[in-house]
Design a protein around this motif. Structure first.
Motif, PDB file in Angstrom:
ATOM      1  N   ARG A  25      53.068   2.231  56.433  1.00 48.99           N
ATOM      2  CA  ARG A  25      53.247   1.822  57.831  1.00 48.99           C
ATOM      3  C   ARG A  25      53.421   3.015  58.770  1.00 48.99           C
ATOM      4  NH1 ARG A  25      55.273  -2.997  55.215  1.00 48.99           N
ATOM      5  NH2 ARG A  25      54.618  -4.767  56.444  1.00 48.99           N
ATOM      6  N   VAL A  26      52.771   4.108  58.470  1.00 50.20           N
ATOM      7  CA  VAL A  26      52.732   5.217  59.431  1.00 50.20           C
ATOM      8  C   VAL A  26      51.796   4.774  60.557  1.00 50.20           C
ATOM      9  CG1 VAL A  26      52.027   7.613  59.823  1.00 50.20           C
ATOM     10  CG2 VAL A  26      53.255   6.983  57.726  1.00 50.20           C
ATOM     11  N   PRO A  27      52.296   4.777  61.812  1.00 45.94           N
ATOM     12  CA  PRO A  27      51.521   4.192  62.904  1.00 45.94           C
ATOM     13  C   PRO A  27      50.456   5.139  63.461  1.00 45.94           C
ATOM     14  CG  PRO A  27      53.560   5.070  63.748  1.00 45.94           C
ATOM     15  CD  PRO A  27      53.586   5.309  62.258  1.00 45.94           C
ATOM     16  N   GLN A  28      49.593   4.587  64.293  1.00 48.18           N
ATOM     17  CA  GLN A  28      48.561   5.401  64.948  1.00 48.18           C
ATOM     18  C   GLN A  28      49.121   6.177  66.134  1.00 48.18           C
ATOM     19  OE1 GLN A  28      45.537   6.097  64.159  1.00 48.18           O
ATOM     20  NE2 GLN A  28      44.855   4.521  62.725  1.00 48.18           N
ATOM     21  N   SER A  72      65.903   5.281  58.889  1.00 53.28           N
ATOM     22  CA  SER A  72      64.803   4.824  59.734  1.00 53.28           C
ATOM     23  C   SER A  72      63.486   4.811  58.948  1.00 53.28           C
ATOM     24  CB  SER A  72      64.685   5.722  60.972  1.00 53.28           C
ATOM     25  OG  SER A  72      63.564   5.376  61.738  1.00 53.28           O
ATOM     26  N   LYS A  73      63.297   5.815  58.128  1.00 57.53           N
ATOM     27  CA  LYS A  73      62.081   5.874  57.298  1.00 57.53           C
ATOM     28  C   LYS A  73      62.051   4.731  56.290  1.00 57.53           C
ATOM     29  CE  LYS A  73      62.051  10.830  56.933  1.00 57.53           C
ATOM     30  NZ  LYS A  73      62.027  11.897  55.901  1.00 57.53           N
ATOM     31  N   LEU A  74      63.203   4.462  55.667  1.00 60.50           N
ATOM     32  CA  LEU A  74      63.264   3.379  54.681  1.00 60.50           C
ATOM     33  C   LEU A  74      63.011   2.028  55.335  1.00 60.50           C
ATOM     34  CD1 LEU A  74      66.305   4.568  52.541  1.00 60.50           C
ATOM     35  CD2 LEU A  74      63.976   4.164  51.698  1.00 60.50           C
ATOM     36  N   ALA A  75      63.595   1.829  56.526  1.00 60.32           N
ATOM     37  CA  ALA A  75      63.377   0.572  57.247  1.00 60.32           C
ATOM     38  C   ALA A  75      61.905   0.431  57.632  1.00 60.32           C
ATOM     39  CB  ALA A  75      64.268   0.517  58.485  1.00 60.32           C
ATOM     40  N   ARG A  76      61.297   1.549  57.999  1.00 62.63           N
ATOM     41  CA  ARG A  76      59.873   1.537  58.375  1.00 62.63           C
ATOM     42  C   ARG A  76      58.996   0.992  57.249  1.00 62.63           C
ATOM     43  NH1 ARG A  76      58.042   6.748  57.568  1.00 62.63           N
ATOM     44  NH2 ARG A  76      57.054   5.844  55.741  1.00 62.63           N
ATOM     45  N   GLU A 104      62.588   6.523  70.431  1.00 66.57           N
ATOM     46  CA  GLU A 104      61.180   6.868  70.221  1.00 66.57           C
ATOM     47  C   GLU A 104      60.900   6.975  68.726  1.00 66.57           C
ATOM     48  OE1 GLU A 104      59.712  10.440  72.139  1.00 66.57           O
ATOM     49  OE2 GLU A 104      57.626   9.906  71.654  1.00 66.57           O
ATOM     50  N   TRP A 105      59.886   6.278  68.296  1.00 70.22           N
ATOM     51  CA  TRP A 105      59.428   6.385  66.905  1.00 70.22           C
ATOM     52  C   TRP A 105      58.282   7.378  66.892  1.00 70.22           C
ATOM     53  CZ3 TRP A 105      56.574   1.726  64.147  1.00 70.22           C
ATOM     54  CH2 TRP A 105      56.111   2.148  62.895  1.00 70.22           C
ATOM     55  N   GLU A 106      58.544   8.505  66.272  1.00 68.55           N
ATOM     56  CA  GLU A 106      57.532   9.548  66.190  1.00 68.55           C
ATOM     57  C   GLU A 106      56.554   9.194  65.074  1.00 68.55           C
ATOM     58  OE1 GLU A 106      57.787  12.987  67.513  1.00 68.55           O
ATOM     59  OE2 GLU A 106      59.849  13.023  68.277  1.00 68.55           O
ATOM     60  N   ARG A 107      55.298   9.181  65.432  1.00 67.14           N
ATOM     61  CA  ARG A 107      54.250   8.837  64.484  1.00 67.14           C
ATOM     62  C   ARG A 107      54.321   9.721  63.246  1.00 67.14           C
ATOM     63  NH1 ARG A 107      47.934   9.826  64.197  1.00 67.14           N
ATOM     64  NH2 ARG A 107      48.672  11.911  63.667  1.00 67.14           N
ATOM     65  N   GLY A 108      54.488  11.019  63.484  1.00 71.14           N
ATOM     66  CA  GLY A 108      54.506  11.957  62.357  1.00 71.14           C
ATOM     67  C   GLY A 108      53.135  12.098  61.729  1.00 71.14           C
ATOM     68  N   ASN A 109      53.097  12.801  60.616  1.00 67.93           N
ATOM     69  CA  ASN A 109      51.813  13.002  59.928  1.00 67.93           C
ATOM     70  C   ASN A 109      51.714  12.200  58.643  1.00 67.93           C
ATOM     71  OD1 ASN A 109      50.973  14.975  61.818  1.00 67.93           O
ATOM     72  ND2 ASN A 109      52.359  16.422  60.814  1.00 67.93           N
ATOM     73  N   GLU A 131      56.918  11.042  55.250  1.00 66.28           N
ATOM     74  CA  GLU A 131      58.107  11.899  55.350  1.00 66.28           C
ATOM     75  C   GLU A 131      58.471  12.247  56.791  1.00 66.28           C
ATOM     76  OE1 GLU A 131      60.573  12.990  53.329  1.00 66.28           O
ATOM     77  OE2 GLU A 131      59.633  11.363  52.201  1.00 66.28           O
ATOM     78  N   THR A 132      57.461  12.248  57.655  1.00 66.60           N
ATOM     79  CA  THR A 132      57.683  12.748  59.016  1.00 66.60           C
ATOM     80  C   THR A 132      57.631  11.642  60.077  1.00 66.60           C
ATOM     81  OG1 THR A 132      55.340  13.337  59.016  1.00 66.60           O
ATOM     82  CG2 THR A 132      56.904  15.106  58.571  1.00 66.60           C
ATOM     83  N   SER A 133      57.559  10.391  59.645  1.00 64.78           N
ATOM     84  CA  SER A 133      57.433   9.280  60.596  1.00 64.78           C
ATOM     85  C   SER A 133      58.718   8.466  60.668  1.00 64.78           C
ATOM     86  CB  SER A 133      56.264   8.383  60.156  1.00 64.78           C
ATOM     87  OG  SER A 133      56.040   7.377  61.098  1.00 64.78           O
TER      88      SER A 133
END
Ligand code: DP6
Length: 324
Positions: free
Chosen positions: A26-29, A132-136, A152-157, A160-162
Motif C-alpha cells: 500500500r505504498v501510495p502514488q 504508522s507503517k504497520l497501520a499502512r 501528511e503521509w509521505e509517499r516515500g520510495n 520502509e520510507t512510506s
C-alpha cells in the motif's frame, strides 16, 4: 495478562490517497494530507490467549461480519505475532462510534486501532513512525490515524520510507469537519478496488503531475491559516479525485443524489457569505469543512436537507492511543 485496548480516530483527507504503487505494501502514488476527527473513532480490545485454537473476532453491534473483514484483522494479528515472536490466538472486540453502514470509511480508525491494541497486548513498544507503517499495511488511510492533528503521509520510495507524520498539532487551527451522513442504497465499490482502477482513467496521470505543486500550495495556506485559499484547494482536490473515479473503467460513481444536493448547497451558502467547502471520500457522505465559528449553523442547515441522516461536528483530534 496479554490484553490491551486502543482508541483511534477516523481522518478526512484534504489531499487524497488514490492509487497505489503496490497493492501489498500500500505504498501510495502520492503524498496525502488529512486531519484526525474528534467525534468519529474506533475502540478495539485485543487479548492474546493460550487456550484458543483460532482468532475470535467480534464487531460490536453487528450481527453479520464478512469473512473478508475478519481476514483483514487476522492479517494484522499475524503481523503482530511475528514481531512479538508468539503463536497465541486472540479475541478481538472492535466497535465504531459512528454508523458503519452509511458509507463512511471505517478502515482508517478500525485498522489503526487493532494494530495498536495488538502490539499493546504483547507489550511491544514501537515508534510512531513504525506504528504508522504497520497501520499502512492494513489500510492505507490507517497510517494517517496514528499521528496527532493535521497529518501528511509521505509517499516515500518503498515500504520502509512510506509513513505519516504530524505537520500541525490539533490546536494549531480551529477548523471543523461537519460530516453530512448520507445513507447508501447501492453496494459500495470498495476503495481497495477503486485504487486498482485509478490508472485506467485518462486523467490519472494528469492528476499525479499536478500533485507536488498542489501539496506545496495547500501546506502554505495551512501555515498561514488562510482558510479561503485552503478551502478552494480542498474542494478542487475532491472533484479531481472523483473525476478520476467516474472516468475509470469500469466507472465508479460514489455519489448519491443527496451528495450532489449537499455539494450545491455548500456553494450556494458560500455565495451568500457563509464560507465552507466540501470534500468527499469513497462513499456518498459529504464532509463540509468550515471555521469553528460557523460549524453549528452549518450542521443545522445540513440536517434540514432531505436525505441527510445526521450531521456530525468534528474538530481536529489527537491520533491513536492505548487506553489501558
Ligand atoms: C478515498 O485506505 O480505504 O478515503 O489502502 O485499500 O485500505 P486501502 O484503501 P483506503 O483508501 C481510501 C482513500 C480515500 C481518500 C483518502 O482518505 O485519502
Amino acid at each position: 495478562m496479554m490484553k490491551a485496548k486502543a482508541k483511534s480516530p477516523a481522518n478526512i483527507a484534504f489531499i487524497k490517497y488514490w492509487g497505489k504503487t503496490d497493492p501489498i505494501t500500500r505504498v501510495p502514488q502520492n503524498n496525502s494530507i488529512s486531519m484526525c476527527l474528534s467525534k468519529m473513532f474506533s475502540e478495539c480490545e485485543v487479548e492474546f490467549r493460550d487456550d484458543l485454537k483460532k482468532d475470535l473476532i467480534k464487531f460490536e453491534g453487528e450481527k453479520v461480519v464478512k469473512d473478508r473483514e475478519k481476514e483483514r484483522i487476522v492479517k494484522v494479528l499475524d503481523r503482530v505475532r511475528k514481531i512479538g515472536n508468539v503463536n497465541y490466538r486472540a479475541t478481538v472486540n472492535t466497535k465504531n462510534n459512528f454508523p458503519k453502514a452509511t458509507g463512511i470509511a471505517s478502515s482508517a480508525s478500525g485498522m489503526s486501532a487493532v494494530t495498536l491494541a495488538g502490539l499493546g497486548a504483547l507489550r511491544i513498544k514501537v515508534s510512531k513512525k513504525e506504528l504508522s507503517k504497520l497501520a499502512r499495511l492494513a489500510s492505507g488511510t490507517a497510517s494517517r490515524s496514528i499521528p496527532d492533528g493535521f497529518v501528511e503521509w509521505e509517499r516515500g520510495n518503498d515500504s520502509e520510507t512510506s509513513y505519516a507524520k504530524t505537520i500541525f498539532k490539533p490546536n494549531f487551527w480551529k477548523i471543523c469537519d461537519v460530516v453530512a451522513v448520507v445513507s447508501k442504497k447501492m453496494k459500495k465499490v470498495s476503495s481497495t478496488k477503486g485504487h486498482a482502477l485509478a490508472n485506467t482513467s485518462p486523467f490519472y496521470q494528469l492528476r499525479l503531475q499536478g500533485m507536488e505543486k498542489k501539496i506545496k500550495k495547500i501546506k502554505q495556506a495551512m501555515k498561514k491559516r488562510d482558510f479561503s485559499k485552503f478551502g478552494r484547494i480542498v474542494e478542487d482536490e475532491a472533484l479531481n479525485m472523483h473525476a478520476v473515479c467516474i472516468t475509470s473503467q469500469p466507472p465508479i460513481i460514489y455519489w448519491d443524489p443527496t451528495t450532489v444536493e449537499v455539494m450545491k448547497r455548500v456553494i450556494e451558502w458560500r455565495n451568500g457569505g457563509l464560507e465552507s467547502y466540501f470534500t468527499i471520500d469513497a462513499g456518498p457522505s459529504v464532509h463540509v469543512i468550515c471555521l469553528e465559528k460557523d460549524c453549528k449553523i452549518i450542521a443545522q442547515r445540513l440536517r434540514k436537507i432531505n436525505g441527510v441522516k445526521e450531521a456530525i461536528i468534528n474538530r481536529p483530534s489527537i491520533g491513536a492511543r492505548l487506553l489501558s
